[in-house]
Enzyme design. Sequence first.
Site, mmCIF file in Angstrom:
data_model
loop_
_atom_site.group_PDB
_atom_site.id
_atom_site.type_symbol
_atom_site.label_atom_id
_atom_site.label_comp_id
_atom_site.label_asym_id
_atom_site.label_seq_id
_atom_site.Cartn_x
_atom_site.Cartn_y
_atom_site.Cartn_z
ATOM 1 N N GLY A 54 6.318 -6.063 -10.001
ATOM 2 C CA GLY A 54 5.770 -5.830 -8.672
ATOM 3 C C GLY A 54 5.110 -7.075 -8.128
ATOM 4 O O GLY A 54 4.416 -7.800 -8.852
ATOM 5 N N LEU A 57 0.190 -6.936 -3.362
ATOM 6 C CA LEU A 57 -1.095 -7.621 -3.495
ATOM 7 C C LEU A 57 -1.566 -7.681 -4.939
ATOM 8 O O LEU A 57 -2.050 -8.716 -5.405
ATOM 9 C CB LEU A 57 -2.137 -6.929 -2.622
ATOM 10 C CG LEU A 57 -1.980 -7.152 -1.118
ATOM 11 C CD1 LEU A 57 -3.074 -6.436 -0.350
ATOM 12 C CD2 LEU A 57 -1.997 -8.632 -0.775
ATOM 13 N N ALA A 58 -1.452 -6.567 -5.672
ATOM 14 C CA ALA A 58 -1.909 -6.564 -7.062
ATOM 15 C C ALA A 58 -1.029 -7.461 -7.923
ATOM 16 O O ALA A 58 -1.526 -8.288 -8.697
ATOM 17 C CB ALA A 58 -1.934 -5.140 -7.608
ATOM 18 N N HIS A 280 -2.334 10.756 5.473
ATOM 19 C CA HIS A 280 -2.968 9.890 6.474
ATOM 20 C C HIS A 280 -2.944 10.587 7.826
ATOM 21 O O HIS A 280 -1.907 11.086 8.256
ATOM 22 C CB HIS A 280 -2.223 8.557 6.551
ATOM 23 C CG HIS A 280 -2.976 7.475 7.238
ATOM 24 N ND1 HIS A 280 -3.301 7.522 8.565
ATOM 25 C CD2 HIS A 280 -3.484 6.300 6.773
ATOM 26 C CE1 HIS A 280 -3.966 6.422 8.898
ATOM 27 N NE2 HIS A 280 -4.095 5.663 7.818
ATOM 28 N N ARG A 345 -10.080 10.470 5.715
ATOM 29 C CA ARG A 345 -8.700 10.800 6.053
ATOM 30 C C ARG A 345 -8.335 12.235 5.719
ATOM 31 O O ARG A 345 -7.610 12.895 6.463
ATOM 32 C CB ARG A 345 -7.755 9.850 5.318
ATOM 33 C CG ARG A 345 -7.823 8.430 5.812
ATOM 34 C CD ARG A 345 -6.986 7.494 4.986
ATOM 35 N NE ARG A 345 -6.941 6.175 5.599
ATOM 36 C CZ ARG A 345 -6.296 5.141 5.094
ATOM 37 N NH1 ARG A 345 -5.650 5.280 3.943
ATOM 38 N NH2 ARG A 345 -6.293 3.986 5.703
ATOM 39 N N ARG A 454 -8.585 8.443 -0.929
ATOM 40 C CA ARG A 454 -8.941 7.032 -0.770
ATOM 41 C C ARG A 454 -9.502 6.775 0.613
ATOM 42 O O ARG A 454 -8.909 7.159 1.614
ATOM 43 C CB ARG A 454 -7.719 6.137 -1.000
ATOM 44 C CG ARG A 454 -8.019 4.655 -0.785
ATOM 45 C CD ARG A 454 -6.819 3.784 -1.071
ATOM 46 N NE ARG A 454 -5.724 3.976 -0.144
ATOM 47 C CZ ARG A 454 -5.673 3.476 1.094
ATOM 48 N NH1 ARG A 454 -6.692 2.789 1.568
ATOM 49 N NH2 ARG A 454 -4.616 3.692 1.850
#
Length: 656
Positions: A54, A57-58, A280, A345, A454
């Site tokens: 992957g 970002l991580a 969301h 959310r 989240r």
Amino acid sequence: MTDQLIDGLYREGEPIADTKAPDVPVPEMWTRRKFDAALVNPANRRKLDVIIVGTGLAGASAGATLGEAGYNVKSFCYQDSPRRAHSIAAQGGINAAKNYKDDGDSVYRLFYDTEKGGDYRSRETNTYRLAEVSAGIIDQCVAQGVPFAREYGGLLDNRSFGGVQVSRTFYARGQTGQQLLIGAYQALERQIAAGTVQMFARHEMLELVVVDGRARGIIARDLVSGEIETHMADAVVLASGGYGNVFYLSTNAMGSNVTAAWRAHRKGAYFANPCYTQIHPTCIPQSGEHQSKLTLMSESLRNDGRIWVPKNAEDCDKDPRQIPPEDRDYYLERIYPAFGNLVPRDIASRQAKNMCDEGRGVGPEVDGVRRGVYLDFAAAIERMGEEAVRAKYGNLFEMYEQITGDNPYQVPMRIYPAVHYTMGGLWVDYDLEASIPGLFVAGEANFSDHGANRLGASALMQGLADGYFVLPNTIRAYLAKGPFEKVAEDHPDVQDARRSVSDRVERFLSVGGTRSVDSYHKELGKIMWEKCGMERTDAGLREAIEQVRALRQDFWDNVRVLGTADGLNQSLEKAGRVADFLEMGELMCIDALHRRESCGGHFRAESQTEDGEALRHDDEFAYVAAWEWGGDGGTPVLHKEDLTFKAIELKQRSYK
């Protein structure tokens, strides 16, 4: 025993615990862990190999940081470039406890908001660390040249986000994920040029290699040539994102999948809280059966946009500009006056569904229901002026107009909840190490930081925190035990893993049925959305399990995968991913069925307060549900990790 463990759908195993977090007060843990973690001297780092799956970002930040440290890194992505990772789609911003607005923010408040936002179903040790390292992320990204928005005087700007009452979200218009990913990509490319990182684009991980109980490599398929490749290492890092596409319609890129994590799960890695998915509230509503994905409108729009529906169902057909203010129900402001349109959310999503279920939704009917509410910027334009609104949200407004044909400067946007992020993921300890030694999991692919919901702008925060700051400090405690004995590609365990991939590919191509892979994916998505989505019931989940099982059996009997294995074959790629979704979907439903409480966005109709809010049962379910693979045809095994709260008080949420 709970309903005889739900009629034999699973069995209960030994409890599990995180043994890596130091036994000190929570604010001191990260400093102590960094000191206690063994060091690897520079000469030994050059002898150690790390695979990272992957490049979001991580993954990109982890690859760049470990490469900079001197390890030999192999980085894999199925896209044609790391820059096409789905992190690029994040819009609204990234949280950090900088308190630039001097409005009462702090590390503890970010920690508290994250725990509360997750409905107290996340491990507080990991969550506190996330808040603690957040400020350093901004400094890192500014140094990389990320063009965060700035105030007139040149200072970095902040905006507020759902679930909080302070402004801590740093942003780059509506392109924050893109700009952050370019920063991480630049850092990764620098290490590729330096020779510490070897990049394998257009490669998909299809199996984890476990030797003597440790993760030692992966089996990957070159998606262009079709060649099946073996790659060995001393440790494996999965940073492969979430599994929201199990619902078919989601805000995720079409290629986003669960395969890397699921292959690891089948090899023994526990999967934690799989039923925790985020809905969301701010997405463009579905327009018809032809759609293959949904489009996210940034949650940042809720800073200045007001959400409403008509008070009277007979007004739902009217032009919204013709409905006077006294006939509008600004329902979030009415129900939750303290937070208004900035509730978390899960709450915003559930209330939007409630309004539409009452018959007050707007927009075209889909299956007899109007699934949409208004997000109105008229008041913001009057207060700030159109140019100011355009400067903050212009690219988002342009995207909305291109998709819908409506000008949101003149007509309110229509939005409706959609599947977005997954809080569940592979179980990890404080070091981000999975239940398989040598397997580390970063970003959305792990479960650790967000509980049952989240908070907005925390995904980018977690991805970069894990990759830049957490993983490099914890993986060294494992790698310090090396260099490990090299494993040859002809080792029996390696050959078994490779053979399982080849056999599976051959099986896909040999079924020769009549149904397309996409048709199965779409049918699975409907089952999951209707029965394991925003609202769940005992009866509905039991039906879903039976339906998913039957669909999976039909898939293996009747799927049609065209083409061959010796080249580019997107039908074959999809088949592998959907086969894993079909297994994953069943576990999600079992997890949802066993958790007989409402928490976060996971509303069990049988568990609600008198005024219709989510009702947790902390005496029964204050634990992480870590599931062990039960084998083909077997039953999954539930391992419970009790959640203990020392730095925060466990209580029912209220945003009123």
